[in-house]
Structures are given as structure tokens and as C-alpha cells.
Design an enzyme around this catalytic site. Structure first.
Site, PDB file in Angstrom:
ATOM      1  N   LYS A 219       0.810  -1.226   0.000  1.00  9.36           N
ATOM      2  CA  LYS A 219       0.000   0.000   0.000  1.00  9.36           C
ATOM      3  C   LYS A 219       0.841   1.273   0.000  1.00  9.36           C
ATOM      4  CE  LYS A 219      -4.088  -2.007   2.096  1.00  9.36           C
ATOM      5  NZ  LYS A 219      -4.907  -2.174   3.297  1.00  9.36           N
TER       6      LYS A 219
ATOM      7  N   ASP B  91      -9.838   2.701   2.216  1.00 14.34           N
ATOM      8  CA  ASP B  91      -9.843   2.140   3.584  1.00 14.34           C
ATOM      9  C   ASP B  91     -10.357   3.172   4.596  1.00 14.34           C
ATOM     10  OD1 ASP B  91      -8.868  -0.380   2.992  1.00 14.34           O
ATOM     11  OD2 ASP B  91      -6.773   0.185   3.290  1.00 14.34           O
TER      12      ASP B  91
HETATM   13  P1  ATR Z   1      -0.763  -3.046   5.581  1.00 10.11           P
HETATM   14  O1  ATR Z   1      -0.734  -2.434   4.248  1.00 10.11           O
HETATM   15  O2  ATR Z   1      -1.807  -4.130   5.699  1.00 10.11           O
HETATM   16  O3  ATR Z   1      -0.831  -2.082   6.700  1.00 10.11           O
HETATM   17  P2  ATR Z   1       2.043  -3.208   6.060  1.00 10.11           P
HETATM   18  O4  ATR Z   1       2.165  -1.826   5.540  1.00 10.11           O
HETATM   19  O5  ATR Z   1       3.042  -4.242   5.659  1.00 10.11           O
HETATM   20  O6  ATR Z   1       0.648  -3.839   5.683  1.00 10.11           O
HETATM   21  O7  ATR Z   1       1.986  -3.095   7.675  1.00 10.11           O
HETATM   22  C1  ATR Z   1       1.955  -4.220   8.487  1.00 10.11           C
HETATM   23  C2  ATR Z   1       1.880  -3.773   9.938  1.00 10.11           C
HETATM   24  O8  ATR Z   1       1.861  -4.947  10.758  1.00 10.11           O
HETATM   25  C3  ATR Z   1       3.075  -2.943  10.392  1.00 10.11           C
HETATM   26  O9  ATR Z   1       2.673  -2.061  11.406  1.00 10.11           O
HETATM   27  C4  ATR Z   1       4.007  -4.034  10.952  1.00 10.11           C
HETATM   28  O10 ATR Z   1       4.955  -3.576  11.909  1.00 10.11           O
HETATM   29  P3  ATR Z   1       6.370  -2.986  11.415  1.00 10.11           P
HETATM   30  O11 ATR Z   1       6.097  -1.574  11.008  1.00 10.11           O
HETATM   31  O12 ATR Z   1       7.228  -3.109  12.598  1.00 10.11           O
HETATM   32  O13 ATR Z   1       6.808  -3.850  10.254  1.00 10.11           O
HETATM   33  C5  ATR Z   1       3.001  -4.923  11.642  1.00 10.11           C
HETATM   34  N1  ATR Z   1       3.497  -6.299  11.785  1.00 10.11           N
HETATM   35  C6  ATR Z   1       3.719  -7.198  10.816  1.00 10.11           C
HETATM   36  N2  ATR Z   1       4.162  -8.363  11.337  1.00 10.11           N
HETATM   37  C7  ATR Z   1       4.225  -8.179  12.675  1.00 10.11           C
HETATM   38  C8  ATR Z   1       4.615  -9.000  13.779  1.00 10.11           C
HETATM   39  N3  ATR Z   1       5.031 -10.248  13.586  1.00 10.11           N
HETATM   40  N4  ATR Z   1       4.547  -8.480  15.012  1.00 10.11           N
HETATM   41  C9  ATR Z   1       4.120  -7.202  15.226  1.00 10.11           C
HETATM   42  N5  ATR Z   1       3.749  -6.371  14.215  1.00 10.11           N
HETATM   43  C10 ATR Z   1       3.786  -6.845  12.958  1.00 10.11           C
END
Ligand code: ATR
Length: 291
Positions: free
Chosen positions: A66, A102
Site C-alpha cells: 500500500k 480504507d
Molecule cells: P498493511 O498495508 O496491511 O498495513 P504493512 O504496511 O506491511 O501492511 O503493515 C503491516 C503492519 O503490521 C506494520 O505495522 C508491521 O509492523 P512494522 O512496522 O514493525 O513492520 C506490523 N506487523 C507485521 N508483522 C508483525 C509482527 N510479527 N509483530 C508485530 N507487528 C507486525
């Protein structure tokens, strides 16, 4: 000629958008296809070019693209530009226009489904990615007292707070900015401590996407006065189950998926979406998977 639409992301096999939009096309008697495309971020640019060449008219964008897709757009809608995240692409005359539906999706969940008034409330937003950014923007428009953001990567939470402060200046008068909403990026280890002060908890992380994912908060910190919204829509997540056990109001991401999809379809086709057909298709597939 068959019209082409789709969704790009990685992983994409979990996406329910194809089911929802295919149901919409059927209800509208439209000769159109909606396909999922597995697109890792590293090959986003050439794939996008290929999809344009193939005549695709519209795309949804999901995890983790995104934000990555933003600089690749020819034009950005004002909201998508402010948020820095795109979940819907409209393609006209080989040019891409990025939107973020969204925001409308999340707003409709709180205002229409839950009939919840955020004014005076404290909202804790988990995550700082593309989905969290849209939720943050929607929240700013709903005027809670405080928006707290917690994210695994703390700097991203701080950046989101900074950007939301700017968004508030666009939405509201200087007086409200001074005396109204408060924003803070909290460290992960403060999560349990602050939970008693939280009225609305939103999970906008991807935790819950996989069955093996852990719950993002300590279950015993949830309380009965909470409203919990988990953007994950494939199943009842451990977060939703734990919230219900504590007698909190808990809602999954299916409604938000529906509302953002309705808005995407309206942008692509320039006509109202058949919302009930889309809702029925989603409920059917989720019941089938969970039952
Ligand atoms: P989206 O477009 O669905 O928001 P994204 O931009 O990849 O997808 O964001 C994913 C979110 O989930 C982020 O806040 C990510 O944290 P980071 O910024 O630290 O990457 C969070 N996230 C993903 N995997 C995670 C995990 N295992 N534990 C905690 N937070 C996680």
C-alpha cells in the site's frame, strides 16, 4: 470485451476481494473478471506495467504494497497523497490514479455498524503500516480525545503521529488542535500498562493473518468497556475471542473489507455497488471456511 480488474499483494491467496467483486459483477450483469495477482514488492513496477498493458481497468492493493505503490502512481487522490498509502488504483487511458478507500471503510464500521461516537474517547491503534495510516486518518475525522499508536517498529509509529498531527491541521480549527486531540507514539512495553485507559482498540497489524500468529496484546489487559476492531477478516482472531471472553464489543475486518470494496467499485465503474450481493458473498465464504 471482458473488463479486467484485480488485487495485488503478497501473500494474496488469503484475499476475499475476488469473491466479493465477482459477486458484484454477477449482480450487475457485467462481463468482467477480478483476479488475485501474487506480487512481491521487488517486482511491483514491472508487474504493474504488464497489467496496464493487458488492459486492466482497476486494482486493489493489499499487504505489503500500500505504501510501496504510492511513488509509482501517475496521479494521487488528495486523501491517498496525505496518507501516503493507496489501496485502490483506477486506470484510465494507461494512466494510474491512486485512491485510499480504507478511510471510508473504517469510518463506516465505527459510525454505521457500531454507531460509536469517538468524541472524548481514547483510541489505541496497533500498527503503523498502510492500513494503520488509513485508520488513523479516519479517526482524526471522528475527533477522539487521544490517539495512541503502538508499533513493532517504533520510528514508524512516531512518523505516523507526526503525519496525523498535520492531518488534524487540515481537518480542524487551530483551537481544536491546541485543546483537542492528543497524539502519542507509545513504546511496545507500555501496551499492557495503558490498556485500562483505552476505550477503542484497533488492530491494524498483520498479526492474525496466519493461524500461528500470537495475540498482539496480553489478554488479561482487555476489559469489558473496550470496543475492539480487528482489521483481519479471515477468521475470529485470538484477539477478538479474548475480547469477547472479557465481555468487550469485538468486530472483525469483514465489514471494513466490504465498505472499502464498495467504494473501490464505485470509483472503477462510476455507479453504485450492489452492496448486499457483495456482503452475502463474503459471509458465505467466511462461514464455509470457519464452519
Ligand atoms: P498493511 O498495508 O496491511 O498495513 P504493512 O504496511 O506491511 O501492511 O503493515 C503491516 C503492519 O503490521 C506494520 O505495522 C508491521 O509492523 P512494522 O512496522 O514493525 O513492520 C506490523 N506487523 C507485521 N508483522 C508483525 C509482527 N510479527 N509483530 C508485530 N507487528 C507486525
Amino acid at each position: 470485451m471482458t473488463r479486467l480488474f484485480g488485487v495485488i499483494g503478497h501473500p494474496i491467496s488469503h484475499s476475499l476481494s475476488p469473491v466479493m467483486h465477482t459477486a458484484a459483477f454477477t449482480a450487475l450483469h457485467l462481463d468482467a473478471l477480478y483476479s488475485p495477482f501474487e506480487v512481491p514488492a521487488a517486482i511491483l513496477k514491472p508487474i504493474l506495467k504488464g497489467l496496464l498493458a493487458a488492459g486492466v481497468e482497476g486494482l486493489n492493493v493489499t499487504v505489503p504494497l500500500k505504501e510501496t505503490v504510492v511513488p509509482l502512481m501517475d496521479h494521487l487522490d488528495v486523501t491517498a497523497q496525505a496518507i501516503g498509502a493507496v489501496n485502490t488504483i483506477v486506470i484510465r487511458r494507461q494512466k494510474t490514479i491512486g485512491y485510499n478507500t480504507d478511510v471510508v471503510g473504517f469510518r463506516r464500521v465505527l459510525v454505521e455498524d457500531l454507531r460509536y461516537d469517538c468524541r472524548g474517547k481514547t483510541v489505541l491503534l496497533l500498527g503503523a503500516g498502510g492500513a494503520a495510516r488509513a485508520v488513523g486518518w479516519a479517526l482524526v475525522g471522528l475527533c477522539p480525545k487521544r490517539i495512541w499508536i503502538v508499533n513493532r517498529t517504533y520510528t514508524k509509529a512516531k512518523h505516523l503521529v507526526r503525519d496525523l498531527c498535520r492531518a488534524t491541521a487540515l481537518y480542524h480549527s487551530p483551537r481544536r488542535i491546541r485543546w483537542g486531540m492528543g497524539f502519542a507514539a507509545l513504546p511496545l512495553d507500555a501496551l499492557t500498562q495503558v490498556m485500562q485507559e483505552v476505550d477503542v482498540l484497533v488492530n491494524a497489524t498483520s498479526l492474525g493473518l496466519y493461524v500461528s500468529d500470537p495475540i498482539p496484546v496480553v489478554p488479561s489487559s482487555l476489559h469489558k468497556n473496550l470496543v475492539v476492531v480487528d482489521l483481519i477478516y479471515h477468521r475470529d482472531t485470538p484477539l477478538l475471542k479474548a475480547a469477547r471472553r472479557r465481555c468487550a464489543v469485538a468486530i472483525g475486518g469483514l465489514s471494513m473489507l466490504l465498505y472499502q470494496g464498495v467504494e473501490s467499485l464505485r470509483l472503477w465503474l462510476r455507479r453504485p455497488a450492489p452492496i448486499e450481493a457483495m456482503r452475502r458473498a463474503l459471509v458465505r465464504v467466511v462461514n464455509k471456511v470457519s464452519g
